[in-house]
Write an enzyme that holds these catalytic residues in place. Structure first.
Site, PDB file in Angstrom:
ATOM      1  N   CYS A  28      -9.920  -6.188   3.704  1.00 32.46           N
ATOM      2  CA  CYS A  28      -8.872  -5.011   3.830  1.00 32.46           C
ATOM      3  C   CYS A  28      -9.409  -3.885   4.609  1.00 32.46           C
ATOM      4  O   CYS A  28      -9.032  -3.086   4.997  1.00 32.46           O
ATOM      5  CB  CYS A  28      -8.822  -4.465   2.422  1.00 32.46           C
ATOM      6  SG  CYS A  28     -10.039  -3.899   1.671  1.00 32.46           S
ATOM      7  N   GLN A  34      -3.931  -8.383  -6.150  1.00 29.80           N
ATOM      8  CA  GLN A  34      -3.192  -7.699  -4.914  1.00 29.80           C
ATOM      9  C   GLN A  34      -1.676  -6.991  -5.249  1.00 29.80           C
ATOM     10  O   GLN A  34      -1.101  -7.421  -6.153  1.00 29.80           O
ATOM     11  CB  GLN A  34      -2.719  -8.726  -3.830  1.00 29.80           C
ATOM     12  CG  GLN A  34      -4.117  -9.319  -3.103  1.00 29.80           C
ATOM     13  CD  GLN A  34      -4.649  -8.605  -2.312  1.00 29.80           C
ATOM     14  OE1 GLN A  34      -4.363  -7.528  -1.923  1.00 29.80           O
ATOM     15  NE2 GLN A  34      -5.681  -8.881  -1.589  1.00 29.80           N
ATOM     16  N   CYS A  41      11.161   8.453   3.087  1.00 27.77           N
ATOM     17  CA  CYS A  41      10.703   9.146   1.791  1.00 27.77           C
ATOM     18  C   CYS A  41      10.646  10.790   2.213  1.00 27.77           C
ATOM     19  O   CYS A  41      10.336  11.382   3.247  1.00 27.77           O
ATOM     20  CB  CYS A  41       9.331   8.769   1.465  1.00 27.77           C
ATOM     21  SG  CYS A  41       8.532   9.741   0.127  1.00 27.77           S
ATOM     22  N   ASP A  64     -14.014 -12.652  -0.191  1.00 23.71           N
ATOM     23  CA  ASP A  64     -12.974 -11.455  -0.163  1.00 23.71           C
ATOM     24  C   ASP A  64     -13.852 -10.173  -0.674  1.00 23.71           C
ATOM     25  O   ASP A  64     -13.310  -9.976  -2.117  1.00 23.71           O
ATOM     26  CB  ASP A  64     -11.752 -12.184  -0.925  1.00 23.71           C
ATOM     27  CG  ASP A  64     -10.632 -10.910  -0.797  1.00 23.71           C
ATOM     28  OD1 ASP A  64     -10.772 -10.211  -0.143  1.00 23.71           O
ATOM     29  OD2 ASP A  64      -9.569 -11.232  -1.353  1.00 23.71           O
ATOM     30  N   CYS A  81       1.280   7.560   2.466  1.00 25.11           N
ATOM     31  CA  CYS A  81       1.711   6.894   3.622  1.00 25.11           C
ATOM     32  C   CYS A  81       1.485   7.405   4.803  1.00 25.11           C
ATOM     33  O   CYS A  81       1.306   8.920   4.772  1.00 25.11           O
ATOM     34  CB  CYS A  81       3.228   6.585   3.431  1.00 25.11           C
ATOM     35  SG  CYS A  81       3.754   5.545   2.295  1.00 25.11           S
ATOM     36  N   CYS A 120       9.074   7.450  -4.857  1.00 21.19           N
ATOM     37  CA  CYS A 120       7.952   6.732  -3.991  1.00 21.19           C
ATOM     38  C   CYS A 120       8.873   5.205  -3.555  1.00 21.19           C
ATOM     39  O   CYS A 120       9.196   4.319  -4.252  1.00 21.19           O
ATOM     40  CB  CYS A 120       6.820   6.277  -4.577  1.00 21.19           C
ATOM     41  SG  CYS A 120       5.715   5.640  -3.306  1.00 21.19           S
TER      42      CYS A 120
END
Length: 444
Positions: free
Chosen positions: A399, A274, A71, A372, A80, A158
C-alpha cells in the site's frame, strides 16, 4: 517572495499526496485543489528555504479533468485528497506515482500496468474510525481531522462511507449529547459488512467506568438491529494509537462476519481487513493469478492478517503457511479456515522474520511466497529469510509505492527480477494506491 504575497501561477505537476506544484521563478509552491494545466491567483501561506505553500484564491484556467467534489466537507477534511480529480485522472495520477517510485527509488526499468479502478468509486469503505472531543457547550464533537491538524470537523456525511455508517454515527452523537457523556469517549470505530448486513460498534474510552454507556448501547440496538457486536475498548495512554489492549463485549459477539469470494470471514475489532470489499476481490484475484500456483505448490503468506488471501491461495495450492504477529488475527485466521472447511493451511503467530527463519530451519521448501507488509514495508531480516527460502516466485502486495520500490530493489540485488507491477485502486478519492508485483527467481 514573502508570506501573504499574491502570485499568478500554473500547476505543472503533483506531490505524492495530490497537491499541485506551482513554480514561481524556479521556486516551488505546493497548492491544494489545483490540477495540472490550471492557472490561478495564489496567496503564499507558508515559506521554507527551499519551498512554500499557497492557497488558491481564483482559477483563471480550468482543467478538463476537474470534477465537482461530492462531499461538502472536502475542502477542509483531511480524509480525501482527490475528489476534484476525474476518475480517469485519478488513475493516471496513481499510475505515475507508482512509476516514479519504481523508477527513481527502485532504479527499475519496468513499465507499470494500467490501474485497475472501480466503476463506482463511492460508498466503498467498510470501516469508519472517528476521534471524539467535546465542544465548549458540552456537546459531542465526532468527525474527521482537518487537513494537517488535530482540529475535528463534525461529520455530516462521508461520501466514501456507507449511508448506514453515517446514520449510526449521527444517532450515537445524539444519544451521547442526551446523556452528556462525550468527554468519556475517545474514539468511535465502526465496521459495516454489506454482504451480511452486520455491524460492529467499538467505543474507545479513557477508563472502564463510563456513565450511561449502556443507555446509548440500548438505544443503538433498538434502532439498528443489524448491530451484532458492541465492544468497549479502553485506552488510557497518551498516544496516537486508537485501540488499547483491554476490551469488553457489551453486546453480541466479539466479531462480525463478511463474505469475500467463496469464503466467510470473522473480523474482530483489532483484525486487519481490507476496507474496500469489491476491490479486495480484484486485488486477491490478481495476486493469485500472478502467483501462478497449482496443486503441487507450497506457498508462504507473510503478514497474513485474518487469512483472507491465505484462503484464496489455498484453492490452488498444495499447502499454504500463513504468518502474522497479531495473536487475535491468527485466532481469527484459524477460525476462518475451520469455518470454511480449509484443511491445507497452517498458521504461525510471530514476527515475520522469526517465522520465516523457522521455516528455513525446518527445511520447509516454499515454491511461492506472498508478502503483504504494512506501510513501512518489510524489514531486511524478513527479506533475507525469503531469499534463503529461495522460492521460484515472490508476489509482493503493497500500500506504499516508496517502501515497495525500496524492497523490490533489495530483492533484485539478491537474485530476483521484477516481472509485473500492477496497481489496484483500493482507495478512490485519496492518494493511496495498492500495488501487486510479481518477482521471479533469476536463472543461474
Amino acid at each position: 517572495m514573502k508570506k501573504n504575497d499574491h502570485v499568478i501561477g500554473t500547476c505543472i505537476d503533483y506531490t505524492y499526496d495530490g497537491m499541485g506544484i506551482v513554480k514561481i521563478d524556479g521556486f516551488c509552491l505546493f497548492v491544494k485543489n489545483m490540477l495540472v494545466g490550471e492557472q490561478g491567483e495564489i496567496v503564499v501561506t507558508k515559506l521554507n528555504r527551499e519551498y512554500g505553500y499557497g492557497r488558491l484564491l481564483k482559477r483563471t484556467v480550468t482543467s478538463n479533468e476537474r470534477v465537482e467534489p461530492k462531499c461538502k466537507m472536502y475542502p477542509q477534511c483531511g480524509g480525501c485528497q482527490l475528489q476534484h480529480f476525474s476518475v480517469v485522472h485519478q488513475a493516471e495520477f496513481k499510475k505515475k506515482m507508482v512509476q516514479q517510485a519504481i523508477s527513481h527509488i527502485g532504479k527499475l526499468d519496468i513499465q507499470v500496468e494500467e490501474v485497475l479502478s472501480m466503476e463506482d468509486p463511492w460508498k466503498y469503505r467498510n470501516k469508519m474510525q472517528l476521534p471524539v472531543q467535546v465542544n465548549p457547550d458540552g456537546s459531542s464533537l465526532i468527525g474527521f481531522y482537518r487537513t494537517h491538524s488535530h482540529q475535528i470537523m463534525p461529520l455530516i456525511s462521508c461520501e466514501i462511507q456507507s449511508d448506514l455508517a453515517n446514520q449510526i454515527v449521527s444517532s450515537i452523537r445524539e444519544w451521547m449529547d442526551e446523556f452528556v457523556m462525550g468527554s468519556q469517549v475517545r474514539h468511535l470505530l465502526l465496521k459495516t459488512q454489506e454482504k451480511t448486513n452486520e455491524v460492529m460498534v467499538v467505543f474507545v474510552t479513557y477508563q472502564k467506568k463510563v456513565d450511561h454507556l449502556m443507555d446509548v448501547v440500548n438505544h443503538l440496538l433498538t434502532k439498528y438491529p443489524m448491530v451484532q457486536s458492541v465492544i468497549q475498548n479502553i485506552n488510557s495512554k497518551e498516544t496516537n494509537v486508537v485501540l488499547g489492549n483491554e476490551e469488553y463485549v457489551l453486546y453480541g459477539r466479539n466479531y462480525v462476519v463478511d463474505h469475500l469470494g467463496d469464503f466467510e470471514f470473522h473480523i474482530s475489532s483489532r483484525s486487519f481487513y481490507q476496507v474496500n470489499p469489491s476491490q479486495t476481490k480484484v486485488l486477491y484475484d490478481t495476486a493469485v493469478r500472478l502467483a501462478n500456483i497449482d496443486e503441487t505448490c507450497k506457498v508462504a503468506d507473510v503478514y497474513c492478517g485474518v487469512g483472507t488471501i491465505t484462503m484464496f491461495l489455498s484453492q490452488h495450492a498444495k499447502e499454504v503457511v500463513g504468518i502474522e504477529i497479531v495473536p487475535q488475527a491468527i485466532a481469527d485466521a484459524k477460525e476462518n479456515a475451520k469455518r470454511n472447511g480449509i484443511t491445507n493451511v497452517r498458521f504461525m503467530c510471530g514476527d515475520a522474520k522469526h517465522c520465516t527463519k523457522q521455516l528455513v530451519e525446518e527445511k520447509y521448501q516454499i515454491d511461492v511466497a506472498v508478502i503483504d507488509p504494512p506501510r513501512k514495508g518489510s524489514d531486511q531480516d524478513t527479506l533475507d529469510a525469503l531469499i534463503w527460502m529461495n522460492p521460484k516466485r515472490i508476489v509482493y502486495v503493497s500500500c506504499n509505492p516508496s517502501t515497495l520500490a525500496r524492497d523490490l530493489r533489495y530483492l533484485e540485488d539478491h537474485g530476483y527480477e521484477t516481472k509485473v507491477v500492477q496497481p489496484v485502486d483500493m482507495f478512490p478519492q485519496t492518494y493511496h494506491v495498492e500495488t501487486v508485483c510479481l518477482m521471479s527467481r533469476k536463472e543461474e
